[in-house]
Design a protein around this motif. Structure first.
Motif, PDB file in Angstrom:
ATOM      1  N   SER A  48      65.837  53.818 -25.894  1.00  0.00           N
ATOM      2  CA  SER A  48      65.991  53.842 -27.453  1.00  0.00           C
ATOM      3  C   SER A  48      64.534  54.366 -28.205  1.00  0.00           C
ATOM      4  CB  SER A  48      66.066  52.632 -27.988  1.00  0.00           C
ATOM      5  OG  SER A  48      64.899  51.767 -27.939  1.00  0.00           O
ATOM      6  N   TRP A  49      64.519  54.637 -29.275  1.00  0.00           N
ATOM      7  CA  TRP A  49      63.308  54.986 -30.122  1.00  0.00           C
ATOM      8  C   TRP A  49      63.189  54.863 -31.456  1.00  0.00           C
ATOM      9  CZ3 TRP A  49      66.465  59.057 -27.830  1.00  0.00           C
ATOM     10  CH2 TRP A  49      67.213  59.824 -29.059  1.00  0.00           C
ATOM     11  N   CYS A  50      62.099  54.483 -31.843  1.00  0.00           N
ATOM     12  CA  CYS A  50      61.987  54.200 -33.538  1.00  0.00           C
ATOM     13  C   CYS A  50      61.651  55.499 -33.810  1.00  0.00           C
ATOM     14  CB  CYS A  50      61.118  53.214 -33.779  1.00  0.00           C
ATOM     15  SG  CYS A  50      61.913  51.396 -33.277  1.00  0.00           S
ATOM     16  N   GLU A  51      60.531  56.218 -33.134  1.00  0.00           N
ATOM     17  CA  GLU A  51      59.907  57.454 -33.489  1.00  0.00           C
ATOM     18  C   GLU A  51      59.976  58.445 -32.392  1.00  0.00           C
ATOM     19  OE1 GLU A  51      55.514  58.269 -35.200  1.00  0.00           O
ATOM     20  OE2 GLU A  51      56.299  56.481 -35.773  1.00  0.00           O
ATOM     21  N   PHE A  52      60.753  59.345 -32.529  1.00  0.00           N
ATOM     22  CA  PHE A  52      61.298  60.426 -31.691  1.00  0.00           C
ATOM     23  C   PHE A  52      59.707  61.199 -31.546  1.00  0.00           C
ATOM     24  CE2 PHE A  52      62.412  64.300 -29.689  1.00  0.00           C
ATOM     25  CZ  PHE A  52      63.174  63.838 -28.547  1.00  0.00           C
ATOM     26  N   PRO A  53      59.269  61.292 -30.297  1.00  0.00           N
ATOM     27  CA  PRO A  53      59.683  61.297 -29.006  1.00  0.00           C
ATOM     28  C   PRO A  53      58.969  60.152 -28.064  1.00  0.00           C
ATOM     29  CG  PRO A  53      57.703  62.776 -29.004  1.00  0.00           C
ATOM     30  CD  PRO A  53      57.909  62.262 -30.457  1.00  0.00           C
ATOM     31  N   LYS A  54      58.719  59.177 -28.940  1.00  0.00           N
ATOM     32  CA  LYS A  54      58.076  57.859 -28.298  1.00  0.00           C
ATOM     33  C   LYS A  54      59.437  57.047 -27.705  1.00  0.00           C
ATOM     34  CE  LYS A  54      53.973  57.910 -30.730  1.00  0.00           C
ATOM     35  NZ  LYS A  54      53.110  57.074 -31.639  1.00  0.00           N
ATOM     36  N   ILE A  55      60.020  57.315 -26.525  1.00  0.00           N
ATOM     37  CA  ILE A  55      61.082  56.777 -26.125  1.00  0.00           C
ATOM     38  C   ILE A  55      60.854  55.608 -25.201  1.00  0.00           C
ATOM     39  CG2 ILE A  55      63.135  57.481 -24.567  1.00  0.00           C
ATOM     40  CD1 ILE A  55      62.909  60.137 -25.795  1.00  0.00           C
ATOM     41  N   THR A  66      67.566  46.948  -6.852  1.00  0.00           N
ATOM     42  CA  THR A  66      67.141  47.572  -5.292  1.00  0.00           C
ATOM     43  C   THR A  66      66.153  48.665  -5.415  1.00  0.00           C
ATOM     44  OG1 THR A  66      68.946  48.975  -5.341  1.00  0.00           O
ATOM     45  CG2 THR A  66      69.611  46.776  -4.875  1.00  0.00           C
ATOM     46  N   LYS A  67      66.054  49.171  -4.113  1.00  0.00           N
ATOM     47  CA  LYS A  67      65.114  50.318  -3.972  1.00  0.00           C
ATOM     48  C   LYS A  67      65.757  51.493  -4.745  1.00  0.00           C
ATOM     49  CE  LYS A  67      62.769  49.226   0.373  1.00  0.00           C
ATOM     50  NZ  LYS A  67      62.661  49.466   1.615  1.00  0.00           N
ATOM     51  N   GLN A  68      67.149  51.482  -4.629  1.00  0.00           N
ATOM     52  CA  GLN A  68      67.857  52.478  -5.323  1.00  0.00           C
ATOM     53  C   GLN A  68      67.521  52.598  -6.739  1.00  0.00           C
ATOM     54  OE1 GLN A  68      69.153  55.124  -3.706  1.00  0.00           O
ATOM     55  NE2 GLN A  68      69.786  56.336  -5.246  1.00  0.00           N
ATOM     56  N   THR A  69      67.350  51.399  -7.314  1.00  0.00           N
ATOM     57  CA  THR A  69      67.265  50.964  -8.745  1.00  0.00           C
ATOM     58  C   THR A  69      65.866  51.788  -9.239  1.00  0.00           C
ATOM     59  OG1 THR A  69      68.344  49.132  -8.612  1.00  0.00           O
ATOM     60  CG2 THR A  69      67.165  49.676 -10.587  1.00  0.00           C
ATOM     61  N   ILE A  70      64.943  51.610  -8.450  1.00  0.00           N
ATOM     62  CA  ILE A  70      63.546  52.243  -8.956  1.00  0.00           C
ATOM     63  C   ILE A  70      63.802  53.588  -8.563  1.00  0.00           C
ATOM     64  CG2 ILE A  70      61.352  52.434  -7.960  1.00  0.00           C
ATOM     65  CD1 ILE A  70      61.958  49.343  -6.967  1.00  0.00           C
ATOM     66  N   VAL A  71      64.642  54.336  -7.463  1.00  0.00           N
ATOM     67  CA  VAL A  71      64.767  55.822  -7.529  1.00  0.00           C
ATOM     68  C   VAL A  71      65.453  56.326  -8.900  1.00  0.00           C
ATOM     69  CG1 VAL A  71      65.550  57.670  -6.180  1.00  0.00           C
ATOM     70  CG2 VAL A  71      64.637  55.645  -4.970  1.00  0.00           C
ATOM     71  N   TYR A  72      66.397  55.689  -9.356  1.00  0.00           N
ATOM     72  CA  TYR A  72      66.970  55.983 -10.234  1.00  0.00           C
ATOM     73  C   TYR A  72      66.024  56.091 -11.568  1.00  0.00           C
ATOM     74  CZ  TYR A  72      71.684  56.577  -8.463  1.00  0.00           C
ATOM     75  OH  TYR A  72      72.797  57.483  -7.573  1.00  0.00           O
ATOM     76  N   GLU A  73      65.408  54.956 -11.734  1.00  0.00           N
ATOM     77  CA  GLU A  73      64.609  54.673 -12.868  1.00  0.00           C
ATOM     78  C   GLU A  73      63.532  55.662 -12.669  1.00  0.00           C
ATOM     79  OE1 GLU A  73      61.712  51.369 -15.006  1.00  0.00           O
ATOM     80  OE2 GLU A  73      62.584  50.868 -13.219  1.00  0.00           O
ATOM     81  N   ARG A  74      62.966  56.243 -11.837  1.00  0.00           N
ATOM     82  CA  ARG A  74      61.878  57.282 -11.816  1.00  0.00           C
ATOM     83  C   ARG A  74      62.716  58.521 -12.260  1.00  0.00           C
ATOM     84  NH1 ARG A  74      59.493  55.659  -6.167  1.00  0.00           N
ATOM     85  NH2 ARG A  74      58.019  53.766  -6.854  1.00  0.00           N
ATOM     86  N   ALA A  75      63.780  58.927 -11.777  1.00  0.00           N
ATOM     87  CA  ALA A  75      64.479  59.984 -12.030  1.00  0.00           C
ATOM     88  C   ALA A  75      64.817  60.239 -13.536  1.00  0.00           C
ATOM     89  CB  ALA A  75      65.653  60.131 -11.275  1.00  0.00           C
ATOM     90  N   ILE A  76      65.274  59.042 -14.103  1.00  0.00           N
ATOM     91  CA  ILE A  76      65.392  58.704 -15.536  1.00  0.00           C
ATOM     92  C   ILE A  76      64.371  59.159 -16.446  1.00  0.00           C
ATOM     93  CG2 ILE A  76      66.458  57.463 -17.247  1.00  0.00           C
ATOM     94  CD1 ILE A  76      68.318  56.279 -15.234  1.00  0.00           C
ATOM     95  N   ARG A  77      63.153  58.601 -15.756  1.00  0.00           N
ATOM     96  CA  ARG A  77      61.810  58.795 -16.687  1.00  0.00           C
ATOM     97  C   ARG A  77      61.509  60.123 -16.655  1.00  0.00           C
ATOM     98  NH1 ARG A  77      59.907  54.227 -18.837  1.00  0.00           N
ATOM     99  NH2 ARG A  77      60.613  52.127 -17.736  1.00  0.00           N
ATOM    100  N   ASP A  78      61.541  60.862 -15.495  1.00  0.00           N
ATOM    101  CA  ASP A  78      61.212  62.352 -15.144  1.00  0.00           C
ATOM    102  C   ASP A  78      62.039  63.001 -15.983  1.00  0.00           C
ATOM    103  OD1 ASP A  78      59.227  61.411 -13.466  1.00  0.00           O
ATOM    104  OD2 ASP A  78      60.436  62.061 -11.544  1.00  0.00           O
ATOM    105  N   HIS A  79      63.563  62.862 -16.204  1.00  0.00           N
ATOM    106  CA  HIS A  79      64.430  63.769 -16.912  1.00  0.00           C
ATOM    107  C   HIS A  79      63.990  63.260 -18.509  1.00  0.00           C
ATOM    108  CE1 HIS A  79      66.633  64.479 -13.484  1.00  0.00           C
ATOM    109  NE2 HIS A  79      67.392  63.390 -13.461  1.00  0.00           N
ATOM    110  N   ILE A  80      63.589  62.243 -18.975  1.00  0.00           N
ATOM    111  CA  ILE A  80      63.164  62.169 -20.485  1.00  0.00           C
ATOM    112  C   ILE A  80      61.870  62.953 -20.595  1.00  0.00           C
ATOM    113  CG2 ILE A  80      62.007  60.280 -21.828  1.00  0.00           C
ATOM    114  CD1 ILE A  80      63.980  58.363 -20.681  1.00  0.00           C
ATOM    115  N   ASN A  81      60.928  62.962 -19.757  1.00  0.00           N
ATOM    116  CA  ASN A  81      59.879  63.691 -20.011  1.00  0.00           C
ATOM    117  C   ASN A  81      60.021  65.051 -19.844  1.00  0.00           C
ATOM    118  OD1 ASN A  81      58.395  61.298 -20.231  1.00  0.00           O
ATOM    119  ND2 ASN A  81      57.718  61.360 -17.994  1.00  0.00           N
ATOM    120  N   PHE A  82      60.844  65.489 -19.206  1.00  0.00           N
ATOM    121  CA  PHE A  82      60.958  67.067 -19.177  1.00  0.00           C
ATOM    122  C   PHE A  82      61.725  67.562 -20.295  1.00  0.00           C
ATOM    123  CE2 PHE A  82      64.051  70.307 -18.172  1.00  0.00           C
ATOM    124  CZ  PHE A  82      63.352  71.392 -17.401  1.00  0.00           C
TER     125      PHE A  82
END
Length: 94
Positions: A48-55, A66-82
């Protein structure tokens, strides 16, 4: 000049494409600027965001993290930044 109202649909489209690469789904919630991301491992993240692009991205604890959760979280954060960088730097956006 780029406005936030122009950037958000462009961001959402690009972000959906990126998430598909990881077999994740993006579901828009009823409340404005709130989304639910579900991974193939059934992990759920709230974006979510109140003020885009501060997501904000928050893990929704629905099971064991799990370890897989962390992998997905990193990928999602990278996708957001990209995606944020892409739509802000894109000269075709008006």
């Amino acid at each position: 000049m780029k406005t936030t109202s122009n950037l958000i649909p462009e961001f959402e489209k690009l972000f959906r494409e990126k998430l598909r690469l990881n077999n994740c789904t993006l579901k828009k919630k009823k409340q404005e600027n709130n989304y639910e991301i579900t991974t193939p491992a059934r992990d759920i993240f709230l974006m979510s965001w109140c003020e885009f692009p501060k997501i904000s991205l928050i893990y929704q604890p629905v099971g064991i993290r799990t370890k897989q959760t962390i992998v997905y979280e990193r990928a999602i954060r990278d996708h957001i930044n990209f995606c944020v960088s892409s739509v802000q730097d894109n000269p075709d956006s008006k």
